[in-house]
Design a protein around this motif. Structure first.
Motif, PDB file in Angstrom:
ATOM      1  N   ILE A  62     -14.341  -2.133  -3.623  1.00  0.00           N
ATOM      2  CA  ILE A  62     -13.264  -1.226  -3.905  1.00  0.00           C
ATOM      3  C   ILE A  62     -11.804  -1.521  -3.163  1.00  0.00           C
ATOM      4  CG2 ILE A  62     -12.448   1.194  -4.141  1.00  0.00           C
ATOM      5  CD1 ILE A  62     -15.419   1.906  -4.291  1.00  0.00           C
ATOM      6  N   LYS A  63     -10.842  -1.978  -3.912  1.00  0.00           N
ATOM      7  CA  LYS A  63      -9.459  -2.356  -3.376  1.00  0.00           C
ATOM      8  C   LYS A  63      -8.569  -1.156  -3.246  1.00  0.00           C
ATOM      9  CE  LYS A  63      -9.725  -6.877  -5.494  1.00  0.00           C
ATOM     10  NZ  LYS A  63     -10.123  -6.953  -6.731  1.00  0.00           N
ATOM     11  N   PRO A  64      -8.356  -0.843  -1.932  1.00  0.00           N
ATOM     12  CA  PRO A  64      -7.433   0.290  -1.605  1.00  0.00           C
ATOM     13  C   PRO A  64      -5.966   0.163  -2.013  1.00  0.00           C
ATOM     14  CG  PRO A  64      -7.348  -1.072   0.325  1.00  0.00           C
ATOM     15  CD  PRO A  64      -8.400  -1.524  -0.733  1.00  0.00           C
ATOM     16  N   GLN A  65      -5.319   1.377  -2.722  1.00  0.00           N
ATOM     17  CA  GLN A  65      -3.949   1.453  -3.089  1.00  0.00           C
ATOM     18  C   GLN A  65      -2.970   1.111  -1.779  1.00  0.00           C
ATOM     19  OE1 GLN A  65      -2.734   4.648  -5.928  1.00  0.00           O
ATOM     20  NE2 GLN A  65      -5.062   4.827  -6.540  1.00  0.00           N
ATOM     21  N   LEU A  92      -1.271   8.264  -8.401  1.00  0.00           N
ATOM     22  CA  LEU A  92      -1.158   8.698  -7.138  1.00  0.00           C
ATOM     23  C   LEU A  92       0.093   8.430  -6.728  1.00  0.00           C
ATOM     24  CD1 LEU A  92      -2.668   9.937  -4.736  1.00  0.00           C
ATOM     25  CD2 LEU A  92      -3.129   8.056  -3.739  1.00  0.00           C
ATOM     26  N   SER A  93       0.820   9.342  -6.098  1.00  0.00           N
ATOM     27  CA  SER A  93       2.231   9.350  -5.865  1.00  0.00           C
ATOM     28  C   SER A  93       2.234   9.170  -4.507  1.00  0.00           C
ATOM     29  CB  SER A  93       3.075  10.542  -6.266  1.00  0.00           C
ATOM     30  OG  SER A  93       4.201  10.409  -5.431  1.00  0.00           O
ATOM     31  N   ILE A  94       2.887   8.316  -3.656  1.00  0.00           N
ATOM     32  CA  ILE A  94       2.687   8.193  -2.157  1.00  0.00           C
ATOM     33  C   ILE A  94       4.141   8.258  -1.746  1.00  0.00           C
ATOM     34  CG2 ILE A  94       2.086   7.037   0.127  1.00  0.00           C
ATOM     35  CD1 ILE A  94      -0.225   5.859  -2.046  1.00  0.00           C
ATOM     36  N   GLU A  95       4.820   9.144  -1.159  1.00  0.00           N
ATOM     37  CA  GLU A  95       6.256   9.443  -0.888  1.00  0.00           C
ATOM     38  C   GLU A  95       6.606   9.917   0.597  1.00  0.00           C
ATOM     39  OE1 GLU A  95       8.534   7.650  -2.500  1.00  0.00           O
ATOM     40  OE2 GLU A  95       7.203   7.407  -4.360  1.00  0.00           O
ATOM     41  N   PHE A  96       7.629   9.693   1.210  1.00  0.00           N
ATOM     42  CA  PHE A  96       7.966  10.625   2.464  1.00  0.00           C
ATOM     43  C   PHE A  96       8.446  11.877   1.770  1.00  0.00           C
ATOM     44  CE2 PHE A  96       9.165   6.402   4.644  1.00  0.00           C
ATOM     45  CZ  PHE A  96       8.312   6.653   5.553  1.00  0.00           C
ATOM     46  N   SER A  97       8.159  12.926   2.649  1.00  0.00           N
ATOM     47  CA  SER A  97       8.565  14.313   2.478  1.00  0.00           C
ATOM     48  C   SER A  97      10.277  14.140   2.434  1.00  0.00           C
ATOM     49  CB  SER A  97       7.988  15.257   3.552  1.00  0.00           C
ATOM     50  OG  SER A  97       8.372  14.677   4.777  1.00  0.00           O
ATOM     51  N   ALA A  98      10.705  15.439   2.059  1.00  0.00           N
ATOM     52  CA  ALA A  98      12.032  15.436   2.032  1.00  0.00           C
ATOM     53  C   ALA A  98      12.846  15.277   3.352  1.00  0.00           C
ATOM     54  CB  ALA A  98      12.617  16.790   1.542  1.00  0.00           C
ATOM     55  N   ASP A  99      12.343  15.567   4.527  1.00  0.00           N
ATOM     56  CA  ASP A  99      12.839  15.322   5.775  1.00  0.00           C
ATOM     57  C   ASP A  99      12.247  14.082   6.587  1.00  0.00           C
ATOM     58  OD1 ASP A  99      10.384  16.272   6.529  1.00  0.00           O
ATOM     59  OD2 ASP A  99      10.916  17.871   7.884  1.00  0.00           O
ATOM     60  N   SER A 100      11.572  13.400   6.061  1.00  0.00           N
ATOM     61  CA  SER A 100      10.811  11.940   6.194  1.00  0.00           C
ATOM     62  C   SER A 100      10.033  12.301   7.488  1.00  0.00           C
ATOM     63  CB  SER A 100      12.080  10.971   6.461  1.00  0.00           C
ATOM     64  OG  SER A 100      12.442  10.657   5.279  1.00  0.00           O
ATOM     65  N   VAL A 117       1.482   1.978   3.762  1.00  0.00           N
ATOM     66  CA  VAL A 117       0.284   2.980   3.448  1.00  0.00           C
ATOM     67  C   VAL A 117      -0.814   2.376   2.646  1.00  0.00           C
ATOM     68  CG1 VAL A 117       0.038   5.248   2.547  1.00  0.00           C
ATOM     69  CG2 VAL A 117       2.036   4.656   3.501  1.00  0.00           C
ATOM     70  N   MET A 118      -2.237   2.577   2.981  1.00  0.00           N
ATOM     71  CA  MET A 118      -3.300   2.101   2.460  1.00  0.00           C
ATOM     72  C   MET A 118      -4.156   3.309   2.344  1.00  0.00           C
ATOM     73  SD  MET A 118      -3.993  -1.407   3.871  1.00  0.00           S
ATOM     74  CE  MET A 118      -4.608  -1.156   5.575  1.00  0.00           C
ATOM     75  N   LEU A 130       0.199   1.855   8.758  1.00  0.00           N
ATOM     76  CA  LEU A 130       0.458   0.862   9.549  1.00  0.00           C
ATOM     77  C   LEU A 130       1.964   0.722   9.823  1.00  0.00           C
ATOM     78  CD1 LEU A 130      -1.969  -1.535   8.113  1.00  0.00           C
ATOM     79  CD2 LEU A 130      -2.286  -0.345  10.033  1.00  0.00           C
ATOM     80  N   GLN A 131       2.555   0.596  11.018  1.00  0.00           N
ATOM     81  CA  GLN A 131       3.863   0.234  11.227  1.00  0.00           C
ATOM     82  C   GLN A 131       3.912  -1.225  11.133  1.00  0.00           C
ATOM     83  OE1 GLN A 131       6.027   1.775  14.751  1.00  0.00           O
ATOM     84  NE2 GLN A 131       5.754  -0.207  15.504  1.00  0.00           N
ATOM     85  N   THR A 132       4.799  -1.922  10.257  1.00  0.00           N
ATOM     86  CA  THR A 132       4.934  -3.279   9.930  1.00  0.00           C
ATOM     87  C   THR A 132       6.267  -3.835  10.663  1.00  0.00           C
ATOM     88  OG1 THR A 132       6.055  -2.882   7.808  1.00  0.00           O
ATOM     89  CG2 THR A 132       3.725  -2.927   7.944  1.00  0.00           C
ATOM     90  N   PRO A 133       6.229  -5.120  11.019  1.00  0.00           N
ATOM     91  CA  PRO A 133       7.265  -5.680  11.434  1.00  0.00           C
ATOM     92  C   PRO A 133       8.386  -6.049  10.573  1.00  0.00           C
ATOM     93  CG  PRO A 133       5.473  -7.226  11.591  1.00  0.00           C
ATOM     94  CD  PRO A 133       4.997  -5.909  11.146  1.00  0.00           C
ATOM     95  N   SER A 134       9.523  -6.026  10.869  1.00  0.00           N
ATOM     96  CA  SER A 134      10.653  -6.499   9.697  1.00  0.00           C
ATOM     97  C   SER A 134      11.371  -7.585  10.257  1.00  0.00           C
ATOM     98  CB  SER A 134      11.635  -5.193   9.699  1.00  0.00           C
ATOM     99  OG  SER A 134      12.094  -5.019  10.960  1.00  0.00           O
ATOM    100  N   GLU A 135      12.333  -8.093   9.407  1.00  0.00           N
ATOM    101  CA  GLU A 135      13.052  -9.216   9.494  1.00  0.00           C
ATOM    102  C   GLU A 135      14.016  -8.911  10.692  1.00  0.00           C
ATOM    103  OE1 GLU A 135      14.934 -10.203   6.053  1.00  0.00           O
ATOM    104  OE2 GLU A 135      13.087 -10.575   4.906  1.00  0.00           O
ATOM    105  N   LYS A 136      14.340  -7.749  10.938  1.00  0.00           N
ATOM    106  CA  LYS A 136      15.374  -7.514  11.951  1.00  0.00           C
ATOM    107  C   LYS A 136      14.987  -7.301  13.231  1.00  0.00           C
ATOM    108  CE  LYS A 136      18.264  -4.841   8.884  1.00  0.00           C
ATOM    109  NZ  LYS A 136      18.824  -3.483   8.375  1.00  0.00           N
TER     110      LYS A 136
END
Length: 144
Positions: A135-138, A29-37, A112-113, A70-76
């Protein structure tokens, strides 16, 4: 003599047949942003699963259970909470597209899950006795 030849041919043909029937040739399974994100695209979805999703009556609720972003927190920016993004999911001919209600923010990470293309057990796991009860999600982290 004839039985030995048939046995030899069967021993040579059966492994090729079994190798051809395995799912090792399937693309992951391919999980990617679209060309314009602006959206997340899920490609290489199992065609049998797409047909089953298209024939369901309550498709929207099932799709929301299959895909989570999910939006995840970052180091910044540690003030960001990990929270699910609301959005819509559209079925295409060979893919799914998740479009959030609010646009993705540049510089943030998104987890993304999904349960798309997930199998209960692979043949090698069954043989080795490494089955689990769930069943474990990708999962994949995408950076905008």
């Amino acid at each position: 003599m004839f039985k030995n030849i048939v046995r030899l041919v069967m021993l040579a043909v059966v492994p090729f047949f079994l190798a051809g029937c395995s799912d090792t040739n399937n693309k992951p399974l391919s999980i990617e942003f679209s060309a314009d994100s602006s959206s997340i695209v899920f490609r290489e979805v199992d065609p049998r699963g797409l047909v089953a999703l298209k024939s369901m009556e309550n498709r929207d609720s099932v799709l929301q259970d299959l895909v989570s972003v999910l939006q995840t927190p970052s180091e910044k920016d540690s003030l960001i909470r990990e929270e699910a993004l609301a959005g819509s999911i559209e079925l295409g001919d060979s893919s799914l597209v998740f479009s959030p209600i609010q646009p993705f923010v540049k510089g943030r990470a998104y987890l993304v899950m999904t349960h798309l293309n997930v199998h209960f057990a692979k043949p090698e796991e069954i043989i080795k006795g490494k089955l689990s009860y769930t069943i474990k999600p990708q999962q994949k982290v995408l950076y905008r």
